[in-house]
Design an enzyme around this catalytic site. Structure first.
Site, PDB file in Angstrom:
ATOM      1  N   HIS A  99      -6.929 -11.271  -5.313  1.00 25.91           N
ATOM      2  CA  HIS A  99      -6.210 -10.900  -4.097  1.00 25.91           C
ATOM      3  C   HIS A  99      -7.013 -11.134  -2.827  1.00 25.91           C
ATOM      4  O   HIS A  99      -6.457 -11.069  -1.721  1.00 25.91           O
ATOM      5  CB  HIS A  99      -5.728  -9.446  -4.166  1.00 25.91           C
ATOM      6  N   ASP A 121       1.988  -4.002  -4.470  1.00 29.65           N
ATOM      7  CA  ASP A 121       0.692  -3.841  -5.130  1.00 29.65           C
ATOM      8  C   ASP A 121       0.562  -2.415  -5.655  1.00 29.65           C
ATOM      9  O   ASP A 121       1.041  -1.463  -5.034  1.00 29.65           O
ATOM     10  CB  ASP A 121      -0.428  -4.118  -4.118  1.00 29.65           C
ATOM     11  N   HIS A 123      -2.389  -1.190  -5.749  1.00 25.38           N
ATOM     12  CA  HIS A 123      -3.586  -0.754  -5.031  1.00 25.38           C
ATOM     13  C   HIS A 123      -3.432  -0.941  -3.529  1.00 25.38           C
ATOM     14  O   HIS A 123      -2.611  -1.740  -3.071  1.00 25.38           O
ATOM     15  CB  HIS A 123      -4.798  -1.553  -5.522  1.00 25.38           C
ATOM     16  N   ASP A 125      -5.901  -2.002  -1.342  1.00 25.29           N
ATOM     17  CA  ASP A 125      -6.655  -3.147  -0.803  1.00 25.29           C
ATOM     18  C   ASP A 125      -7.153  -2.880   0.605  1.00 25.29           C
ATOM     19  O   ASP A 125      -7.223  -3.786   1.442  1.00 25.29           O
ATOM     20  CB  ASP A 125      -5.795  -4.418  -0.818  1.00 25.29           C
ATOM     21  N   HIS A 138     -11.587  -8.269  -3.668  1.00 30.90           N
ATOM     22  CA  HIS A 138     -10.140  -8.254  -3.915  1.00 30.90           C
ATOM     23  C   HIS A 138      -9.537  -6.887  -3.617  1.00 30.90           C
ATOM     24  O   HIS A 138      -8.308  -6.762  -3.535  1.00 30.90           O
ATOM     25  CB  HIS A 138      -9.808  -8.727  -5.333  1.00 30.90           C
ATOM     26  N   ASP A 224       1.048  -8.898  -5.770  1.00 28.24           N
ATOM     27  CA  ASP A 224       0.021  -8.740  -6.801  1.00 28.24           C
ATOM     28  C   ASP A 224       0.747  -8.382  -8.089  1.00 28.24           C
ATOM     29  O   ASP A 224       1.507  -7.409  -8.133  1.00 28.24           O
ATOM     30  CB  ASP A 224      -0.935  -7.620  -6.390  1.00 28.24           C
ATOM     31  N   ASP A 226      -0.161  -6.921 -10.609  1.00 30.08           N
ATOM     32  CA  ASP A 226      -0.389  -5.590 -11.165  1.00 30.08           C
ATOM     33  C   ASP A 226       0.537  -4.552 -10.540  1.00 30.08           C
ATOM     34  O   ASP A 226       0.504  -3.378 -10.915  1.00 30.08           O
ATOM     35  CB  ASP A 226      -1.862  -5.182 -11.077  1.00 30.08           C
ATOM     36  N   GLU A 273      -3.477 -12.563  -8.786  1.00 23.61           N
ATOM     37  CA  GLU A 273      -4.019 -11.722  -9.853  1.00 23.61           C
ATOM     38  C   GLU A 273      -3.416 -11.973 -11.236  1.00 23.61           C
ATOM     39  O   GLU A 273      -3.425 -11.094 -12.096  1.00 23.61           O
ATOM     40  CB  GLU A 273      -3.928 -10.229  -9.495  1.00 23.61           C
TER      41      GLU A 273
END
Length: 301
Positions: A99, A121, A123, A125, A138, A224, A226, A273
């Site tokens: 990322h 995402d 997360h 980031d 990332h 992303d 994930d 990712e």
């Protein structure tokens, strides 16, 4: 007029500890990306992959911001590719890579333009070298693009046209403590998986698009993989249970496409990712290709 999508691969895995995500761009192409985009009704120009030396050939250097000079080199070149594609009236689709490549996407997209961003995402980031528990970049691309912490002096990373108040997260579900505090103190808008559970994915994405598009020239969409539940997309380096389902993900990206049909908002997109080493029969790459097509206009009917 038919949209032309300019595909560029950024096969970079400097931003993460687990190797393999550098093969993501090849895996997504192998997953019939070109056919998926054709089904979306767009023309495609594939610019190939940026040349990225293997991480094993380099020293990570500063443990608080690993491979920073290498990431600067890749993202600077990627930013030029993205900006040139937009100048040519094409829509850049960046295939990651980890990322951290989104730094280049955002810088290129915001060159000579005010932009927002929708961030799909698990997360945030939004770590910086000062706050990151791992030093993996990332986990820092939004902080870098906004000039947070040490990134304030890293001009190559700063997306000058990106407005903090026009950034909307969709589907967050895991954040570091310092990251939580930083997001709360920011002007960004964060919708978690709990918001999706309570309200449904389409109303959440519609609200995120309202935030991202208010008073700007267009938006960047960062996906992303994930963000999806690992039962759906196992081939990612940082899986977190409780993510979006396959159908929720398609509904979300179809909502982006619907808004784009109404108002021509989408300037650029990245899909990141995908790690084929951790995948099962290229499932995650296939979903990545499908979701990119959904964002770019593919419909059931």
């Amino acid at each position: 007029m038919t949209r032309t999508v300019y595909v560029v691969g950024a096969p970079m895995d400097y931003g993460a500890d687990r190797r393999g995500v550098d093969m993501g761009s090849s895996a997504i192409r192998y997953a019939d990306l070109s056919d998926e985009l054709a089904a979306a009704g767009v023309e495609t120009v594939d610019g190939g992959d940026l040349l990225v030396p293997r991480a094993e050939e380099r020293d990570p250097g500063d443990e608080s911001a690993k491979f920073l000079p290498e990431i600067e080199d890749v993202c600077t070149r990627l930013a030029d590719e993205v900006a040139d594609a937009i100048d040519s009236d094409n829509t850049p689709l960046v295939l990651g890579g980890d990322h951290a490549v989104a730094i280049g996407s955002l810088v290129g997209c915001s060159r000579d333009a005010d932009i927002g961003a929708v961030w799909f995402d698990a997360h945030g980031d939004f770590n910086t070298p000062e706050t990151s528990p791992s030093g993996n970049i990332h986990g820092m691309p939004l902080a870098a693009a906004l000039g947070e912490g040490r990134f304030e002096t890293e001009e190559w990373a700063n997306a000058s046209g990106l407005r903090e108040e026009n950034i909307a997260y969709v589907g967050l579900r895991t954040l570091d403590d310092t990251e939580k505090d930083a997001i709360r103190a920011s002007d960004m808008t964060a919708y978690t998986m709990s918001d999706i559970d309570e309200r449904g994915v389409i109303p959440v994405v519609e609200d995120a698009l309202d935030v991202a598009t208010a008073g700007v020239d267009g938006i960047h969409v960062s996906l992303d993989l994930d963000w999806l539940d690992p039962d759906e997309a196992p081939g990612v380096g940082t899986p977190v249970r409780g993510g979006a389902t396959y159908r929720e993900a398609h509904a979300a990206l179809e909502t982006v496409a619907e808004r784009d049909r109404e108002a021509d908002i989408l300037r650029s997109m990245d899909v990141v990712e995908v790690n084929p080493i951790l995948d099962e029969s290229n499932r995650t790459a296939e979903i990545a290709a499908e979701l990119a097509a959904s964002a770019l206009g593919k419909r059931i009917l």
